[in-house]
Design a protein around this motif. Structure first.
Motif, short mmCIF file in Angstrom:
data_model
loop_
_atom_site.label_atom_id
_atom_site.label_comp_id
_atom_site.label_asym_id
_atom_site.label_seq_id
_atom_site.Cartn_x
_atom_site.Cartn_y
_atom_site.Cartn_z
N ARG A 129 10.40 1.46 -1.48
CA ARG A 129 9.58 1.67 -0.29
C ARG A 129 8.30 2.43 -0.66
NH1 ARG A 129 10.28 2.08 5.44
NH2 ARG A 129 8.22 2.61 6.19
N GLU A 130 8.43 3.47 -1.49
CA GLU A 130 7.25 4.24 -1.90
C GLU A 130 6.27 3.36 -2.68
OE1 GLU A 130 8.92 7.51 -4.03
OE2 GLU A 130 9.52 8.56 -2.20
N GLU A 131 6.79 2.50 -3.54
CA GLU A 131 5.93 1.60 -4.31
C GLU A 131 5.20 0.64 -3.39
OE1 GLU A 131 4.10 -0.16 -7.58
OE2 GLU A 131 5.21 1.72 -7.43
N ARG A 132 5.92 0.06 -2.44
CA ARG A 132 5.31 -0.86 -1.49
C ARG A 132 4.24 -0.16 -0.65
NH1 ARG A 132 8.85 -2.41 3.11
NH2 ARG A 132 7.54 -0.94 4.23
N ASP A 133 4.54 1.06 -0.19
CA ASP A 133 3.58 1.82 0.60
C ASP A 133 2.33 2.16 -0.21
OD1 ASP A 133 5.24 1.69 2.77
OD2 ASP A 133 5.99 3.76 2.57
N ARG A 134 2.53 2.50 -1.48
CA ARG A 134 1.40 2.82 -2.36
C ARG A 134 0.49 1.60 -2.52
NH1 ARG A 134 0.02 2.10 -7.42
NH2 ARG A 134 1.99 1.09 -7.95
N LEU A 135 1.10 0.43 -2.73
CA LEU A 135 0.30 -0.79 -2.87
C LEU A 135 -0.43 -1.13 -1.58
CD1 LEU A 135 2.79 -3.02 -4.93
CD2 LEU A 135 0.71 -1.91 -5.74
N GLU A 136 0.23 -0.94 -0.45
CA GLU A 136 -0.42 -1.22 0.83
C GLU A 136 -1.59 -0.27 1.07
OE1 GLU A 136 2.57 -1.08 3.84
OE2 GLU A 136 3.37 -3.05 3.32
N ARG A 137 -1.42 1.00 0.72
CA ARG A 137 -2.52 1.97 0.89
C ARG A 137 -3.70 1.60 0.00
NH1 ARG A 137 1.71 5.78 1.04
NH2 ARG A 137 1.42 6.18 -1.16
N ALA A 138 -3.43 1.20 -1.23
CA ALA A 138 -4.52 0.81 -2.14
C ALA A 138 -5.25 -0.41 -1.59
CB ALA A 138 -3.95 0.52 -3.52
N GLU A 139 -4.50 -1.36 -1.07
CA GLU A 139 -5.11 -2.57 -0.49
C GLU A 139 -5.95 -2.20 0.73
OE1 GLU A 139 -3.15 -6.33 1.62
OE2 GLU A 139 -2.49 -6.03 -0.45
N GLN A 140 -5.44 -1.29 1.53
CA GLN A 140 -6.17 -0.86 2.74
C GLN A 140 -7.47 -0.15 2.34
OE1 GLN A 140 -5.04 -1.99 5.37
NE2 GLN A 140 -6.01 -0.91 7.03
N LYS A 141 -7.43 0.66 1.29
CA LYS A 141 -8.63 1.35 0.83
C LYS A 141 -9.70 0.36 0.40
CE LYS A 141 -6.81 5.78 -0.78
NZ LYS A 141 -6.59 6.64 -1.95
N VAL A 142 -9.29 -0.68 -0.32
CA VAL A 142 -10.23 -1.70 -0.77
C VAL A 142 -10.86 -2.39 0.44
CG1 VAL A 142 -10.41 -3.93 -1.95
CG2 VAL A 142 -9.12 -2.06 -2.99
N LYS A 143 -10.04 -2.72 1.45
CA LYS A 143 -10.57 -3.37 2.65
C LYS A 143 -11.55 -2.46 3.37
CE LYS A 143 -6.72 -6.44 3.68
NZ LYS A 143 -5.64 -6.74 4.65
#
Length: 105
Positions: free
Chosen positions: A45-59
């Motif tokens: 879950r932490e890994e998935r959340d980290r990837l989602e946050r990184a993707e959100q930052k790029v957007k």
């Protein structure tokens, strides 16, 4: 109930099949391919959340850059449409002319 036990709401919908003889060859082959995994859901879950946050930052970064470009374009359009740059220094008032425009006759 034990862990992993299945329960049904309506026992009439349960189908049971009676096996006359157990085929050990098939059971042994199934047991050889059987894999038990115990995943760590918290780390996944932490890994998935980290990837989602990184993707959100790029957007967000892309959106911010787009907004800056739009603001610059609007400012340039406003500069082009404004009359502030037209005829600077050449315009003067008719009040201070001193000439009477009625005296031409």
């Amino acid at each position: 109930m034990e862990v992993g036990q299945v329960a049904f709401h309506n026992s009439k919908n349960v189908r049971t099949i009676k096996v006359e003889k157990k085929n050990n060859a098939i059971v042994n082959r199934l047991n050889k391919t059987k894999r038990e995994t115990f995943p760590c859901f918290q780390s996944e879950r932490e890994e998935r959340d980290r990837l989602e946050r990184a993707e959100q930052k790029v957007k967000q970064k892309i959106e911010k850059e787009k907004e800056k470009q739009d603001a610059l374009k609007k400012e340039e359009d406003a500069q082009l449409r404004s009359y502030s740059s037209l005829m600077q220094g050449q315009m003067h008032s008719n009040q201070d002319d001193g000439e009477d425009s009625d005296d031409f006759m």
